[in-house]
Every structure is written in C-alpha cells, then in structure tokens.
Design an enzyme around this catalytic site. Structure first.
Site, PDB file in Angstrom:
ATOM      1  N   THR A  74      38.277  47.078  43.175  1.00 57.12           N
ATOM      2  CA  THR A  74      38.619  47.215  41.687  1.00 57.12           C
ATOM      3  C   THR A  74      39.656  46.718  41.239  1.00 57.12           C
ATOM      4  O   THR A  74      39.893  45.838  40.401  1.00 57.12           O
ATOM      5  CB  THR A  74      38.159  48.487  41.646  1.00 57.12           C
ATOM      6  OG1 THR A  74      36.732  48.911  41.834  1.00 57.12           O
ATOM      7  CG2 THR A  74      38.235  48.969  40.042  1.00 57.12           C
ATOM      8  N   ASP A 198      29.211  50.881  38.812  1.00 56.77           N
ATOM      9  CA  ASP A 198      29.783  50.853  40.465  1.00 56.77           C
ATOM     10  C   ASP A 198      29.459  52.139  41.045  1.00 56.77           C
ATOM     11  O   ASP A 198      28.989  52.162  42.394  1.00 56.77           O
ATOM     12  CB  ASP A 198      31.028  50.675  40.398  1.00 56.77           C
ATOM     13  CG  ASP A 198      31.757  50.533  41.688  1.00 56.77           C
ATOM     14  OD1 ASP A 198      31.651  49.290  42.284  1.00 56.77           O
ATOM     15  OD2 ASP A 198      32.519  51.597  41.920  1.00 56.77           O
TER      16      ASP A 198
END
Length: 438
Positions: A74, A198
C-alpha cells in the site's frame, strides 16, 4: 516638465519591479480529484455488475490495466502515484517503519505519522502543487499525515487506530467533505483514499462472494461521487482519476508453504534483523560475516521462494538501489506468503508479489473536462500517473521516472496554453500611465 515626470514614473516602476523577479506562474485549468480504492484488482469488474464504473468509462478513459510498482504493497505504491518515482528512488520501501539497529517496527497506521519515513527528498504532488500556488487536501490518503521539508498538506483528515474501512455511510460523509473542500475551501487537488476492497480481499480472498459484494459497494460509491460532483456544479471544472495501488492473489494453503524455520542450513539466529510474516515479502539483515551463509541457505531452498542480494536485484523491479533496502530481499511466487518461525498469517488473499503477476495489476479510470470519452488505452505503469496529474494541474513536476508521452493520448488538449509568464506587479498600469503622459 513632462519629460521629468516621465522619468520619475519610470524610476518608480523600475524600483518596484526590481524587488519582484520575473518567474513562471502556473494556473490550474481544472481541479483534480485522485481516488484510490485499495486492492482493486484489474479484473474485479468482470464478475460483478458495475454500472457506475462502466458509465465512467463511457464518459472518459479506461486502461486495460495498470502495473503497480514493486513491492506491491500500500504505502510504497501510493507514494509512487504521488511522486512518479519507483520505490527504490522515493524510499518508502515498506508499509512499516523499521530500524535495523534497534529492531523497532511500527504498524501501518503509526508509520503514517512518522515523517522521517516519508520525507526522503522526494516531494509528493501535494507539496509541489502548493509551492506553485495551488491548494491541496488529503483524506486518509497514504502519506498525507507526514511533513515534507517542513510543509504539510493544506487540509487533511487522518484515520485513527482501529479504523473500519468498510463503512459505506462514512464513505459518503468523506465524499461530502471533499466536495466542500473543493467548493468552500477552493482546493485545487484532493487525494481521497478508501481501504476497500483490500480489507475484504485479505480476509475472504479475491474469489469470495464477500469481495464481489464489496466491489458492488465500491461501484455505488463511484456513482455517488459523480452525483455529488454534479450536485456541487463541478462537472465542468473537476477532473477525476480513479485508480488503486495493487491487486490481490489467493493465498496458497498446504504442506508446501514457505516456512523459513524449516529450511535446511538456515537459522534465524544468523540474522541481525528481519521483517518477515508480512505477506509474500521479506527483508533480512544477516549478522556480520554471515551474509553469504544465509544467502546460500535460502537461495534455491524452495521452488516458490525468490531470494536476491540487493545489489543483484533485477533492474525491472527497481527495488535494490536504496540504503533502506536490506542486504537480502525475499519474495514468494504468486499465492505463496513467507512465514518465519511458524504460520502467523492466515489471510485468504494477499499482495506484495511480483508486479508482472496479473493478479497484482490494478485499475485506471479517468473522466472530466480534460479527458476524451469512450477511450480504452493500453496498459501502462503507475509511475506515469504523476506526470499526467501535473499536466492536469498545470504545474511543473519534480524529477520523476514516468513520462507524459505514455498518457497524453487520453487528453483532449494539453495544458501548455495555460502556462503564463508573470510580469512584475504594476507593469500593466505602468504602460497605461506612459500612454497617458505621452
């Protein structure tokens, strides 16, 4: 008398102009909203009805897919979007802050507030835009809670520890906040982050019904964003880019999982520092004089494990030439996570794998007054998004690794006509006075 007066006027304006250097001033032709839906794999819209994403593509541009930077996690991938630099060049090499001497490791959210982790000499687009006269904002976007060379994002909202990323009501509230930033605060650029799909992909896996349901929630939010843009009268003045940081792969479960403790001739006691049990990647610092021993033990020890010395990292990964990267770097083939002593991680979905793996590819959509309509473009690397955003905002980019040539075919026109050269204040009135006197 008239000549004396003219000389006096000229002297006054020369004195005024001497303190105001000639410089280029960029004007943002349109506002820009960058939206990231974390972990949205490139093909998530193929097994779920996504009418709003489909309509956005008809009204704008869709890439077949986008290739993220490696390592595909990320914070590093988002900072590539913000800076246009490969991860080895911007230095945010992991989601977690770590110190190899003290063994200190900080969680994802705590790392968001450690400016020294983010401020490595690479400026994100927020700061570059602000230095060129624009106003910017960040809502939950990775990197938005840091200070860069003493500067912060003009307006920001930061999530707290334990934050739930799946609350659709909060999503709508955040969109409303961003719309008010654009209209009431007159911001030019805002980066807006959503932590889904996610989280759901990690917990339930990318092939699960839960992930499909979450993609439909994402699609509803895309429709909501566009409705609020229309409500606030921003259709003609706001460009929107919707993208993500990486994809998601199904985690392999079985007797052949990668557990370093079980590898012959390898011992964790040979390590000075390690960052393991974080998906498919591992960072290792062997103790003094034991680098070769550790490398030889790990290299070729498991058919799904990739091991390289940082100096021998494949150039295509752009993940070797940085002081923060440890002497040994490990990553598993698609689906294979790396465990140290035992299995600590039980996710059904993971990312962090090779960025050439199709499961790591992600999305790119764009719409607004600067973009063509109904255009599908070939895949490109995420490192190129930064130059596109700078072009849209009419600002001069910092040094970056992307190329505007990759994305300029998306645009109706270029913003070069919007670049103006600033003259010293008083120059136009000065000409008028001279005309009057003469």
């Amino acid at each position: 008398m008239e000549m004396l007066t003219l000389c006096a006027v000229i002297s006054a304006f020369v004195a005024l102009g001497s303190s105001i250097p000639l410089q280029q001033r960029k004007k943002a032709p349109h506002k820009l909203l960058l939206v990231s839906f974390d972990g949205f794999r490139w093909d998530y819209d193929q097994d779920v009805d996504t009418p709003n994403l489909d309509n956005l593509s008809k009204d704008g541009v869709k890439a077949k897919y986008m290739t993220p930077a490696f390592v595909t996690i990320t914070s590093p991938c988002h900072f590539t979007l913000l800076s246009g630099r490969y991860i080895e060049n911007h230095g945010v090499i992991h989601n977690m802050y770590f110190n190899v001497s003290t063994w200190q490791k900080e969680s994802y959210l705590r790392t968001q507030g450690i400016s020294s982790w983010w401020d490595n000499g690479t400026l994100p687009i927020w700061i570059t835009a602000q230095r060129q006269g624009l106003k910017t904002g960040s809502l939950f976007f990775p990197g938005g809670n840091a200070t860069y060379r003493g500067e912060t994002v003009n307006i920001k909202k930061v999530e707290k520890t334990g934050h739930s990323y799946s609350n659709e009501t909060e999503w709508a509230e955040n969109v409303e906040t961003v719309m008010k930033w654009f209209t009431e605060q007159d911001l030019d650029f805002v980066a807006l982050y959503f932590g889904e799909p996610d989280s759901t992909g990690h917990k339930h896996g990318p092939d699960s019904q839960q992930r499909k349901d979450m993609v439909q929630q994402v699609d509803r939010m895309v429709g909501h964003i566009r409705n609020r843009v229309q409500h606030y009268g921003l259709n003609s003045s706001l460009n929107i880019i919707i993208t993500s940081d990486h994809g998601m792969a199904t985690v392999h479960k079985g007797s052949d999982e990668i557990v370093l403790r079980n590898i012959k001739n390898f011992s964790l006691s040979d390590l000075q520092f390690h960052l393991l049990d974080y998906g498919p990647t591992g960072l290792i610092v062997p103790k003094e004089g034991r680098l070769e021993k550790v490398y030889q033990a790990l290299n070729g020890s498991h058919p799904q494990l990739n091991v390289y010395k940082k100096d021998d990292a494949p150039n295509r990964l752009h993940y070797g030439n940085n002081a923060r990267i440890t002497p040994l770097v490990l990553y598993g083939n698609s689906g294979y996570v790396i465990h140290s002593y035992m299995k600590y991680q039980f996710n059904n979905g993971e990312h962090g794998f090779d960025n050439e793996d199709m499961d790591m590819k992600t999305i790119f959509r764009a719409t607004g007054p600067s973009f063509k309509q109904g255009l599908i473009v070939e895949p490109f690397e995420s490192v190129n998004v930064y130059a596109l955003m700078c072009e849209l905002l009419g600002i001069t980019p910092e040094i970056h690794d992307g190329d505007l040539e990759v994305t300029k075919n998306m645009l109706l026109t270029h913003n070069q006509d919007n670049v103006v050269t600033a003259k010293p204040r008083g120059w136009i009135p000065f000409l008028s006075i001279i005309r009057t006197i003469l």
